[in-house]
Motif scaffolding. Sequence first.
Motif, PDB file in Angstrom:
ATOM      1  N   GLY A  41       0.839  -0.999  -0.004  1.00  0.00           N
ATOM      2  CA  GLY A  41       0.032  -0.367  -0.332  1.00  0.00           C
ATOM      3  C   GLY A  41       0.851   1.649  -0.195  1.00  0.00           C
ATOM      4  O   GLY A  41       0.354   2.262   0.146  1.00  0.00           O
ATOM      5  N   LYS A  42       2.081   1.359   0.032  1.00  0.00           N
ATOM      6  CA  LYS A  42       2.944   2.145   0.136  1.00  0.00           C
ATOM      7  C   LYS A  42       2.802   2.804  -1.148  1.00  0.00           C
ATOM      8  O   LYS A  42       2.481   4.536  -0.969  1.00  0.00           O
ATOM      9  CB  LYS A  42       4.861   2.146   0.295  1.00  0.00           C
ATOM     10  N   SER A  43       2.563   2.537  -2.213  1.00  0.00           N
ATOM     11  CA  SER A  43       2.667   3.328  -3.514  1.00  0.00           C
ATOM     12  C   SER A  43       0.918   3.569  -3.855  1.00  0.00           C
ATOM     13  O   SER A  43       1.077   5.251  -4.123  1.00  0.00           O
ATOM     14  CB  SER A  43       3.071   3.157  -5.017  1.00  0.00           C
ATOM     15  N   THR A  44       0.432   3.434  -2.793  1.00  0.00           N
ATOM     16  CA  THR A  44      -1.288   3.829  -2.822  1.00  0.00           C
ATOM     17  C   THR A  44      -1.642   5.238  -1.409  1.00  0.00           C
ATOM     18  O   THR A  44      -1.827   6.268  -2.276  1.00  0.00           O
ATOM     19  CB  THR A  44      -2.629   2.795  -2.859  1.00  0.00           C
ATOM     20  N   LEU A  45      -0.655   5.055  -1.258  1.00  0.00           N
ATOM     21  CA  LEU A  45      -0.243   5.605  -0.034  1.00  0.00           C
ATOM     22  C   LEU A  45       0.174   7.283  -0.513  1.00  0.00           C
ATOM     23  O   LEU A  45      -0.748   9.233  -0.040  1.00  0.00           O
ATOM     24  CB  LEU A  45       0.760   5.653   1.563  1.00  0.00           C
ATOM     25  N   LEU A  46       1.493   7.073  -0.799  1.00  0.00           N
ATOM     26  CA  LEU A  46       1.916   7.913  -1.920  1.00  0.00           C
ATOM     27  C   LEU A  46       0.959   8.937  -2.564  1.00  0.00           C
ATOM     28  O   LEU A  46       1.152  10.087  -2.995  1.00  0.00           O
ATOM     29  CB  LEU A  46       3.056   7.845  -2.779  1.00  0.00           C
ATOM     30  N   ASN A  47       0.453   8.147  -3.419  1.00  0.00           N
ATOM     31  CA  ASN A  47      -0.837   8.642  -4.746  1.00  0.00           C
ATOM     32  C   ASN A  47      -2.103   9.267  -3.993  1.00  0.00           C
ATOM     33  O   ASN A  47      -2.478  10.387  -4.667  1.00  0.00           O
ATOM     34  CB  ASN A  47      -1.464   7.864  -5.473  1.00  0.00           C
ATOM     35  N   THR A  48      -2.560   9.142  -2.603  1.00  0.00           N
ATOM     36  CA  THR A  48      -3.397   9.851  -1.931  1.00  0.00           C
ATOM     37  C   THR A  48      -2.519  11.024  -1.210  1.00  0.00           C
ATOM     38  O   THR A  48      -3.362  12.599  -1.529  1.00  0.00           O
ATOM     39  CB  THR A  48      -3.821   8.948  -1.052  1.00  0.00           C
ATOM     40  N   ILE A  49      -1.048  11.515  -1.280  1.00  0.00           N
ATOM     41  CA  ILE A  49      -0.975  12.454  -0.217  1.00  0.00           C
ATOM     42  C   ILE A  49      -0.967  13.492  -2.255  1.00  0.00           C
ATOM     43  O   ILE A  49      -0.985  14.947  -2.021  1.00  0.00           O
ATOM     44  CB  ILE A  49       0.758  12.202  -0.322  1.00  0.00           C
ATOM     45  N   ALA A  50      -0.518  12.658  -3.056  1.00  0.00           N
ATOM     46  CA  ALA A  50      -0.712  14.269  -4.373  1.00  0.00           C
ATOM     47  C   ALA A  50      -1.749  13.913  -4.525  1.00  0.00           C
ATOM     48  O   ALA A  50      -1.669  14.758  -4.850  1.00  0.00           O
ATOM     49  CB  ALA A  50      -0.097  12.555  -5.710  1.00  0.00           C
ATOM     50  N   GLY A  51      -3.021  13.901  -4.276  1.00  0.00           N
ATOM     51  CA  GLY A  51      -3.457  13.409  -5.149  1.00  0.00           C
ATOM     52  C   GLY A  51      -4.277  12.733  -6.224  1.00  0.00           C
ATOM     53  O   GLY A  51      -5.499  13.484  -6.891  1.00  0.00           O
ATOM     54  N   LEU A  52      -3.536  11.844  -6.599  1.00  0.00           N
ATOM     55  CA  LEU A  52      -4.050  10.868  -7.733  1.00  0.00           C
ATOM     56  C   LEU A  52      -5.134  10.113  -7.391  1.00  0.00           C
ATOM     57  O   LEU A  52      -5.397   9.411  -8.234  1.00  0.00           O
ATOM     58  CB  LEU A  52      -2.810  10.562  -8.045  1.00  0.00           C
ATOM     59  N   GLU A  53      -5.124   9.791  -5.837  1.00  0.00           N
ATOM     60  CA  GLU A  53      -6.075   8.955  -5.347  1.00  0.00           C
ATOM     61  C   GLU A  53      -6.859   9.718  -4.602  1.00  0.00           C
ATOM     62  O   GLU A  53      -6.522   9.978  -3.531  1.00  0.00           O
ATOM     63  CB  GLU A  53      -5.373   7.624  -4.888  1.00  0.00           C
ATOM     64  N   PRO A  54      -7.906   9.874  -4.545  1.00  0.00           N
ATOM     65  CA  PRO A  54      -8.823  10.053  -3.718  1.00  0.00           C
ATOM     66  C   PRO A  54      -9.062   9.303  -2.687  1.00  0.00           C
ATOM     67  O   PRO A  54      -9.022   8.075  -2.046  1.00  0.00           O
ATOM     68  CB  PRO A  54     -10.507   9.698  -4.332  1.00  0.00           C
ATOM     69  N   ILE A  55      -9.138   9.482  -0.604  1.00  0.00           N
ATOM     70  CA  ILE A  55      -9.044   8.714  -0.307  1.00  0.00           C
ATOM     71  C   ILE A  55     -10.612   8.645   0.614  1.00  0.00           C
ATOM     72  O   ILE A  55     -11.191   9.270  -0.078  1.00  0.00           O
ATOM     73  CB  ILE A  55      -8.576   9.388   0.965  1.00  0.00           C
ATOM     74  N   THR A  56     -10.887   7.453   1.113  1.00  0.00           N
ATOM     75  CA  THR A  56     -12.487   6.526   1.803  1.00  0.00           C
ATOM     76  C   THR A  56     -12.140   7.603   2.567  1.00  0.00           C
ATOM     77  O   THR A  56     -13.548   7.675   2.841  1.00  0.00           O
ATOM     78  CB  THR A  56     -12.073   5.063   2.462  1.00  0.00           C
ATOM     79  N   SER A  57     -11.339   8.282   3.687  1.00  0.00           N
ATOM     80  CA  SER A  57     -11.537   8.675   5.111  1.00  0.00           C
ATOM     81  C   SER A  57     -10.355   9.087   6.173  1.00  0.00           C
ATOM     82  O   SER A  57      -9.730   8.796   5.231  1.00  0.00           O
ATOM     83  CB  SER A  57     -12.234   7.796   5.967  1.00  0.00           C
TER      84      SER A  57
END
Length: 372
Positions: A41-57
């Motif tokens: 999940g490390k790249s997913t976490l980076l993408n949420t910081i970048a705004g490339l992935e929306p977060i659930t909560s």
Amino acid sequence: MSFLKISHLRKSYGALEILKDINIEIEQGGFLVLVGPSGCGKSTLLNTIAGLEPITSGEISINGRNVANLPPSQRDIAMVFQSYALYPNMTVAGNIAFGMEIRKVPKEIREKAIKDVSEILQIGHLLDRKPSQLSGGQRQRVAMGRALVRNPQVFLFDEPLSNLDAKLRVDMRTEIKRLHQRMKTTIVYVTHDQIEAMTLATKIAVLKDGVLQQFGSPAEIYNNPANMFVADFMGSPAMNLLNGTVRKNDNGGFSVALARASGEEILLPVAPGKEAVGQHLGKPVIFGIRPEALTDIEGADRNATTVAEGDCLIEVVEPAGSDTFAVTKLGGKEVVARLRADARIQSGQVARLAFNLDKAVFFDPQSQGRIA
């Protein structure tokens, strides 16, 4: 005050939860490394910081501002991708300046930024070349240059060195560390390479299956792993994790008994400060010791308060230049000892080894959590 703060972050795809209640804080100018095996999940976490992935909560705050629902363009971040993502039809100068052109930055400011960044990254002689004319390391510098001219609040690096050969990775690692020391910008860096994590980070977040296993400084992660996963994942060679049993000494202290290959036991005293092991008296525990804490007698740490010696049958000897690694068996498992380069030791012989028990750690075999 935390500069980048991630609070109770969750990310799901339908019923599949990828990130599970992640909480991380880092100060301004810090170097945060997200490390873990593939799929953690490390790249997913980076993408949420970048705004490339929306977060659930949850929340993501940069410099006190919640950016969780903002588009990437409004987060004041710059990202360096694993693939470099350079435009093949543009020169190096064009690639570096492209983002500034889009934002309509005046030409004289663009040219000064290109000049400054090319000097920092030592790519001034490459400005007229196309990406196809560059080596992997040069392309990486250009990708970094494109991020640097943004002068963002946070730099995000997604496994930037994974496409480089071993020697170039080491060289570029040094360059990134030097760049961070010079620029003092906050960096979030993703890697699966725990050596990269240890050498670059001011703080490390170890992830497994979307769960934050431990967060702390490189020294904390290495010397005081929170559980068996962190102990095994961080370090090369990995920590020795051996099956042992807790015994009580005549003096009221405790020891851990490890089985030798011969069938006999070796008793190792528990160092002061680790008395919590006594709560598992007569029960199995996992005894953890780093290879460098298990060495030849002459190489033992003279400052250690608790050192024990034991005879071990050496099965394999691996000279490695600056060190010699020896493989023996204890607690029913193979054990790696890190010896001096000139240690006189041969496979098939019994050698006396020193155990630095100040460095030993203990885990519960059921929960795999740290005992002491």
